[in-house]
Motif scaffolding. Structure first.
Motif, short mmCIF file in Angstrom:
data_model
loop_
_atom_site.label_atom_id
_atom_site.label_comp_id
_atom_site.label_asym_id
_atom_site.label_seq_id
_atom_site.Cartn_x
_atom_site.Cartn_y
_atom_site.Cartn_z
N GLY A 29 8.87 9.24 4.27
CA GLY A 29 8.55 10.20 4.52
C GLY A 29 8.50 11.68 4.50
N GLN A 30 10.08 11.76 4.74
CA GLN A 30 10.84 13.65 4.00
C GLN A 30 10.43 13.95 2.59
OE1 GLN A 30 14.45 12.69 6.11
NE2 GLN A 30 13.74 14.76 7.40
N CYS A 31 10.54 12.98 1.85
CA CYS A 31 10.34 13.12 0.65
C CYS A 31 9.52 13.18 0.31
CB CYS A 31 10.52 11.30 -0.34
SG CYS A 31 12.63 11.14 0.02
N PHE A 32 7.57 12.68 0.88
CA PHE A 32 6.89 13.19 -0.15
C PHE A 32 6.64 14.52 0.68
CE2 PHE A 32 6.16 8.59 -0.04
CZ PHE A 32 5.53 9.13 -1.78
N TYR A 33 6.26 14.99 2.61
CA TYR A 33 6.95 15.74 2.94
C TYR A 33 7.61 17.07 2.48
CZ TYR A 33 6.44 19.10 6.73
OH TYR A 33 6.68 20.67 8.05
N TYR A 34 8.61 17.05 1.73
CA TYR A 34 9.40 18.70 1.26
C TYR A 34 8.95 18.37 0.13
CZ TYR A 34 12.07 18.06 5.86
OH TYR A 34 11.82 18.73 7.31
N GLY A 35 9.56 17.16 -0.90
CA GLY A 35 9.55 17.18 -2.21
C GLY A 35 7.89 17.21 -2.62
N ASP A 36 6.66 16.95 -2.58
CA ASP A 36 5.46 17.17 -2.86
C ASP A 36 4.72 17.33 -2.03
OD1 ASP A 36 5.93 14.46 -4.68
OD2 ASP A 36 4.79 13.20 -3.56
N LYS A 37 5.25 17.86 -0.81
CA LYS A 37 4.31 19.43 -0.02
C LYS A 37 3.30 18.51 0.79
CE LYS A 37 7.20 22.49 -1.75
NZ LYS A 37 9.35 22.95 -0.54
N TRP A 38 2.99 17.51 0.77
CA TRP A 38 1.78 16.74 1.70
C TRP A 38 2.22 17.43 3.24
CZ3 TRP A 38 1.61 10.73 1.18
CH2 TRP A 38 0.97 10.26 -0.80
N SER A 39 0.97 17.11 3.70
CA SER A 39 0.83 17.59 5.60
C SER A 39 2.57 16.61 5.86
CB SER A 39 -0.25 17.45 5.69
OG SER A 39 -1.34 16.79 5.70
N ALA A 40 1.97 16.92 7.21
CA ALA A 40 2.93 16.33 8.17
C ALA A 40 1.90 15.07 8.81
CB ALA A 40 3.34 16.84 9.44
N GLY A 41 0.54 15.39 8.76
CA GLY A 41 -0.05 14.18 9.27
C GLY A 41 -0.67 13.46 8.38
N LYS A 42 -0.63 14.15 7.45
CA LYS A 42 -0.24 12.61 6.30
C LYS A 42 0.07 12.27 6.13
CE LYS A 42 -2.32 12.63 0.89
NZ LYS A 42 -1.95 13.64 -0.13
N CYS A 43 2.00 12.01 5.98
CA CYS A 43 2.85 11.90 6.19
C CYS A 43 3.24 10.79 7.32
CB CYS A 43 4.57 12.46 5.68
SG CYS A 43 4.58 13.73 4.85
N ALA A 101 0.34 9.26 9.04
CA ALA A 101 -0.29 8.11 9.36
C ALA A 101 0.05 7.53 7.64
CB ALA A 101 -1.50 8.94 8.58
N LEU A 102 0.34 8.54 6.98
CA LEU A 102 1.27 7.04 5.72
C LEU A 102 1.86 6.13 6.06
CD1 LEU A 102 1.12 6.14 2.68
CD2 LEU A 102 2.79 7.71 2.05
N VAL A 103 3.01 6.58 6.28
CA VAL A 103 4.25 6.17 7.21
C VAL A 103 3.78 5.35 8.01
CG1 VAL A 103 6.55 6.33 8.30
CG2 VAL A 103 5.95 7.89 6.34
N THR A 104 2.99 5.13 9.05
CA THR A 104 2.60 4.16 11.12
C THR A 104 1.85 3.19 10.06
OG1 THR A 104 2.34 6.52 11.69
CG2 THR A 104 1.11 4.25 12.57
N ALA A 105 0.61 3.45 8.66
CA ALA A 105 0.11 2.27 8.39
C ALA A 105 0.85 1.87 7.26
CB ALA A 105 -0.31 2.97 7.01
N ILE A 106 1.49 2.04 6.60
CA ILE A 106 3.05 1.29 5.56
C ILE A 106 4.01 0.19 6.65
CG2 ILE A 106 5.05 1.00 4.55
CD1 ILE A 106 3.42 2.84 2.78
N GLY A 107 4.49 0.69 8.11
CA GLY A 107 4.92 0.34 9.19
C GLY A 107 4.20 -0.70 9.98
N ALA A 108 3.54 -0.31 9.85
CA ALA A 108 2.61 -1.51 11.26
C ALA A 108 2.02 -2.87 9.83
CB ALA A 108 1.40 -1.56 11.45
N LEU A 109 1.37 -2.60 8.36
CA LEU A 109 1.68 -3.35 7.74
C LEU A 109 2.94 -4.51 7.95
CD1 LEU A 109 0.21 -4.62 5.21
CD2 LEU A 109 0.64 -2.70 3.91
N PHE A 110 4.45 -3.57 7.55
CA PHE A 110 4.88 -4.55 7.11
C PHE A 110 5.70 -5.53 8.41
CE2 PHE A 110 7.52 -1.62 4.21
CZ PHE A 110 7.10 -1.54 2.82
N GLY A 111 4.88 -5.28 9.85
CA GLY A 111 5.55 -5.40 11.14
C GLY A 111 4.62 -7.08 10.96
N GLY A 112 3.58 -6.45 10.49
CA GLY A 112 2.76 -7.61 9.95
C GLY A 112 3.21 -8.96 9.27
#
Length: 272
Positions: free
Chosen positions: A82-96, A98-109
């Motif tokens: 997620g840091q790669c998107f935040y610092y590299g692609d200048k995504w917002s913290a909220g967007k990063c 949300a993405l990390v949380t969603a993928i983490g939940a998917l991986f857990g399932g």
């Protein structure tokens, strides 16, 4: 060799190493405010590897430390990704987040589903899916590290990755590898998983020594030699200036010629 205490101590030590391995990398990314050189594909591959590795360890009834290990790996890898998107692609913290949380939940399932499927297979004496999970995790972990090998080949340097992180991760591999020897049953595949990554990290260390450390040492030695030459040249100039001043003093008139009396002038210039 069935030594539960040794297995738990070594496994716990390895889990601790794996729990903090990516923290130096996360801190460095935060301080630099960039992730240049850090391969985001490696972080995603590692996060993916934690899923089959976790299912494999749970289905194999490893000690608690080795059960926690893959979960921590996935979480920290996703944060770094997620840091790669935040610092590299200048995504917002909220967007990063949300993405990390969603993928983490998917991986857990997906991991939970894998565990139930693997245990169902084991009850029917079907073992190949468990072996496949172990092989898959090894391939994903190795592919993540090999992605950095490609970057090293292209740029002829080890960049973006913390050597502290590499050292801690390699130590975790060693402790986890040794802990397998003290399990009730020697697990060859588990040994291969940890040994493979350890060897790959040793290669990255070797590349860092050749492409980063060796040029740095040469530069320092060159700077020190240049500094000594400058000091020697400076001393030579000072000595030359001192000799020149001494010669000028020898050529200058003596003090008796400066304070002249009238009689000495008459003696040197007699009247005609």
């Amino acid at each position: 060799m069935d030594v539960p205490i040794a297995a738990n101590v070594l496994g716990t030590t390895g889990a601790v190493c794996w729990s903090i391995q990516l923290i130096p990398q996360i801190i460095i990314n935060y301080r630099r405010h960039n992730t240049i050189g850090l391969q985001r594909s490696m972080m995603l591959l590692w996060a993916c590897a934690g899923v089959p590795l976790g299912a494999y360890n749970i289905a194999s009834n490893f000690n608690v430390a080795l059960l926690v290990q893959p979960q921590v790996l996935t979480v920290l890898s996703l944060i770094t990704w997620g840091q790669c998107f935040y610092y590299g692609d200048k995504w917002s913290a909220g967007k990063c987040t949300a993405l990390v949380t969603a993928i983490g939940a998917l991986f857990g399932g997906v991991e939970v589903a894998f565990v139930f499927a693997l245990r169902a297979g084991l009850r029917r004496d079907i073992h190949w899916p468990v072996i496949f999970m172990g092989i898959l995790s090894t391939v994903l972990l190795s592919a993540g590290v090999l992605r950095h090998y490609y970057d090293i080949y292209i740029h002829r340097t080890v960049r973006g990755i913390s050597f502290i992180f590499i050292g801690i991760d390699a130590a975790g591999d060693v402790f986890s590898l040794v802990s397998v020897f003290f399990q009730p049953k020697l697990d060859i595949l588990g040994m291969v998983i940890y040994a493979t990554e350890f060897v790959l990290w040793c290669g990255v260390f070797a590349c860092g020594g050749y492409y980063n450390l060796l040029p740095w040492i040469k530069m320092k030695l060159s700077d020190r030699a240049q500094q000594k030459r400058d000091e020697r040249d400076s001393r030579t100039e000072v000595d030359a200036e001192g000799v020149s001043n001494a010669v000028e003093l020898e050529r200058a008139p003596s003090s008796t010629s400066v304070f002249r009396t009238s009689s000495s002038i008459l003696d040197r210039h007699p009247s005609r």
